[in-house]
Enzyme design. Structure first.
Site, PDB file in Angstrom:
ATOM      1  N   ASP A   1       4.055  -6.739   3.705  1.00  0.00           N
ATOM      2  CA  ASP A   1       3.735  -5.697   4.677  1.00  0.00           C
ATOM      3  C   ASP A   1       3.944  -6.187   6.107  1.00  0.00           C
ATOM      4  O   ASP A   1       3.281  -5.730   7.037  1.00  0.00           O
ATOM      5  CB  ASP A   1       2.265  -5.253   4.479  1.00  0.00           C
TER       6      ASP A   1
ATOM      7  N   GLU B   1      -4.931   1.771   2.922  1.00  0.00           N
ATOM      8  CA  GLU B   1      -4.904   0.583   3.774  1.00  0.00           C
ATOM      9  C   GLU B   1      -4.940   0.974   5.246  1.00  0.00           C
ATOM     10  O   GLU B   1      -5.588   0.308   6.071  1.00  0.00           O
ATOM     11  CB  GLU B   1      -3.643  -0.236   3.471  1.00  0.00           C
ATOM     12  N   GLU B   2      -4.258   2.070   5.579  1.00  0.00           N
ATOM     13  CA  GLU B   2      -4.140   2.465   6.985  1.00  0.00           C
ATOM     14  C   GLU B   2      -5.466   2.944   7.578  1.00  0.00           C
ATOM     15  O   GLU B   2      -5.594   3.016   8.799  1.00  0.00           O
ATOM     16  CB  GLU B   2      -3.078   3.551   7.149  1.00  0.00           C
TER      17      GLU B   2
ATOM     18  N   ASP C   1      -0.134   4.358   1.133  1.00  0.00           N
ATOM     19  CA  ASP C   1      -0.404   5.355   2.172  1.00  0.00           C
ATOM     20  C   ASP C   1       0.369   5.066   3.453  1.00  0.00           C
ATOM     21  O   ASP C   1       0.805   3.939   3.707  1.00  0.00           O
ATOM     22  CB  ASP C   1      -1.899   5.450   2.468  1.00  0.00           C
TER      23      ASP C   1
ATOM     24  N   HIS D   1       4.033   3.385  12.614  1.00  0.00           N
ATOM     25  CA  HIS D   1       3.105   4.382  13.156  1.00  0.00           C
ATOM     26  C   HIS D   1       3.753   5.213  14.262  1.00  0.00           C
ATOM     27  O   HIS D   1       3.056   5.765  15.111  1.00  0.00           O
ATOM     28  CB  HIS D   1       1.824   3.734  13.695  1.00  0.00           C
TER      29      HIS D   1
ATOM     30  N   HIS E   1       0.827  -1.211   0.000  1.00  0.00           N
ATOM     31  CA  HIS E   1       0.000   0.000   0.000  1.00  0.00           C
ATOM     32  C   HIS E   1       0.860   1.259   0.000  1.00  0.00           C
ATOM     33  O   HIS E   1       1.949   1.297   0.589  1.00  0.00           O
ATOM     34  CB  HIS E   1      -0.999   0.009   1.155  1.00  0.00           C
TER      35      HIS E   1
ATOM     36  N   ASP F   1       6.324   1.354   6.649  1.00  0.00           N
ATOM     37  CA  ASP F   1       4.985   0.767   6.531  1.00  0.00           C
ATOM     38  C   ASP F   1       4.169   1.644   5.591  1.00  0.00           C
ATOM     39  O   ASP F   1       3.600   2.636   6.020  1.00  0.00           O
ATOM     40  CB  ASP F   1       4.351   0.689   7.919  1.00  0.00           C
TER      41      ASP F   1
END
Length: 418
Positions: free
Chosen positions: A206, A183-184, A83, A389, A81, A149
């Site tokens: 991922d 995705e997030e 994002d 994150h 992904h 990520d």
């Protein structure tokens, strides 16, 4: 030895801000995600992938044609992904490569303000770092997340694609690439066209630690509780006012302190996690995510939360609450167990890269969770991302290179075993 391009790609990608927005109703949730999607298409075209395209929703589709004479090799998809998490800003990322890491704590050089404590990636807090002595560690500068990520996964798939396109002696079936937005924020597969994708099986790239393959995820629901209080002028409120914010606070205070929360659970334990509160004395909205490895466990936790708000409202006879559950994703193991070759071929690909294959569950979800239930069985292969994150996010260059090897090996194993 491969001439890896993964680091250069990764450093390029993380400097593009692709943060998604959970409060947006658009697809994608932020237009800036398409900036990276368009770059990926451009780079694929430069590799000779003529059909690479980005659609109106920000999804990238591309094909690496088969080069085998075998007629029945399944079409395999590799997915990551574009994002990054809304939790920490991804604007102005300044990646730093700490070459030949010496084993000491990594102090990041920048602070948001003079009073902001320095971000220190301590070995004691990041035990996987102990396996990286002498490797090259990439971090951000201390004021943003890094974006490993999932830009590590993007870079790894792109590097593997270039390798396969320039090494025809490595036999493989048809390969499809899929790069998704959002995705997030839980919407990474909303606009995927599986008929257009045309793949039989897939792999998201991922995951975290070197050598891991994740074939089981949480099952997940979201709960939105809208509390309608009784509002009146505070100067004339005695015996009348029922403050919706106080009702919400009572509900939060009623949740257990030592169980059922992300900070108190591990392994196969699920949780009830408040993620958002907004409102005023008249109305308050509480949002929760509910997680468990079984659907029955989800329903138990939702029933518990319903009981808690009902009990709180007994003290507020004029108020009421709307309780809405929204399904998010389900444990992909239910699907993958019906297609054992998807997992077994990936484990073999990891072993061929000289790694110990570690099959495990993930306390979270990936696009692969939804793709599996949409009809594309799709476990998750490691990308090397750690502390995602957060401002302490890091990834090892050598781990990214091993992920490239595994992607190439997956393509080979499917060809050989078909």
């Amino acid at each position: 030895m491969k001439n890896y391009t993964v680091l250069a790609r990764f450093l390029r990608y993380v400097q593009i801000d692709t943060q998604s927005d959970p409060q947006s109703n658009t697809n994608p949730s932020t237009e800036k995600q398409k900036d990276l999607s368009r770059l990926l298409v451009q780079e694929l075209h430069e590799m000779g992938v003529s059909d690479a395209e980005v659609d109106e929703w920000g999804y990238v589709y591309a094909t690496i044609p088969a080069n085998t004479d075998k007629p029945n090799v399944p079409t395999i998809c590799f997915c990551s992904h574009v994002d990054t998490s809304p939790d920490v800003t991804g604007a102005g990322v300044k990646p730093i490569v700490h070459e030949r890491w010496d084993g000491s704590d990594i102090v990041l050089p920048e602070r948001r303000t003079a009073d902001d404590p320095a971000q220190i990636i301590r070995v004691a807090d990041h035990p996987d770092l102990r396996e990286q002595l002498g490797n090259d560690i990439v971090t951000a500068s201390g004021i943003t997340l890094l974006g490993a990520d999932n830009k590590a996964g993007l870079a790894e798939i792109m590097d593997a694609a270039q390798f396969l396109l320039t090494h025809p002696e490595v036999k493989h079936g048809r390969i499809r690439l899929l790069f998704t937005p959002d995705e997030e924020v839980g919407r990474g597969t909303e606009k995927v066209d599986l008929q257009k994708l045309g793949a039989d099986f897939g792999y998201t790239i991922d995951g975290e630690s070197l050598g891991t393959l994740e074939d089981e995820t949480f099952s997940a629901d979201a709960v939105k509780i809208t509390i309608q209080g009784v509002s009146t002028h505070p100067g004339f409120a005695k015996g009348k006012l029922e403050n919706a914010l106080k009702i919400a606070a009572d509900l939060l205070a009623s949740l257990p302190k030592h169980t059922l929360s992300p900070e108190t659970t591990e392994g196969k334990e699920g949780f009830v996690h408040p993620t958002r509160l907004e409102g005023n004395q008249d109305q308050a909205i509480l949002e929760f995510i509910i997680r468990d490895f079984t659907e029955a466990g989800l329903h138990e936790k939702e029933a518990y939360l319903q009981q808690q708000i009902d009990a709180v409202l007994e003290n507020y006879p004029g108020s009421k609450a709307e309780f809405v559950v929204k399904q998010q994703y389900r444990n992909m193991k239910e699907v993958l167990d019906k297609h054992p070759a998807v997992v077994e071929n990936a484990l073999e690909a990891i072993r061929r890269a000289g790694l110990s294959a570690n099959r495990r569950s993930i306390r979270g979800g990936t696009d692969g969770s939804r793709l599996s239930f949409m009809g594309l069985p799709c476990p998750n292969i490691f990308a090397g991302e750690h502390a995602f994150h957060s401002r302490q996010e890091w990834v090892s260059v050598q781990d990214m290179q091993r992920a490239v090897d595994v992607i190439v090996n997956v393509a080979q194993v499917w060809e050989e075993r078909s």
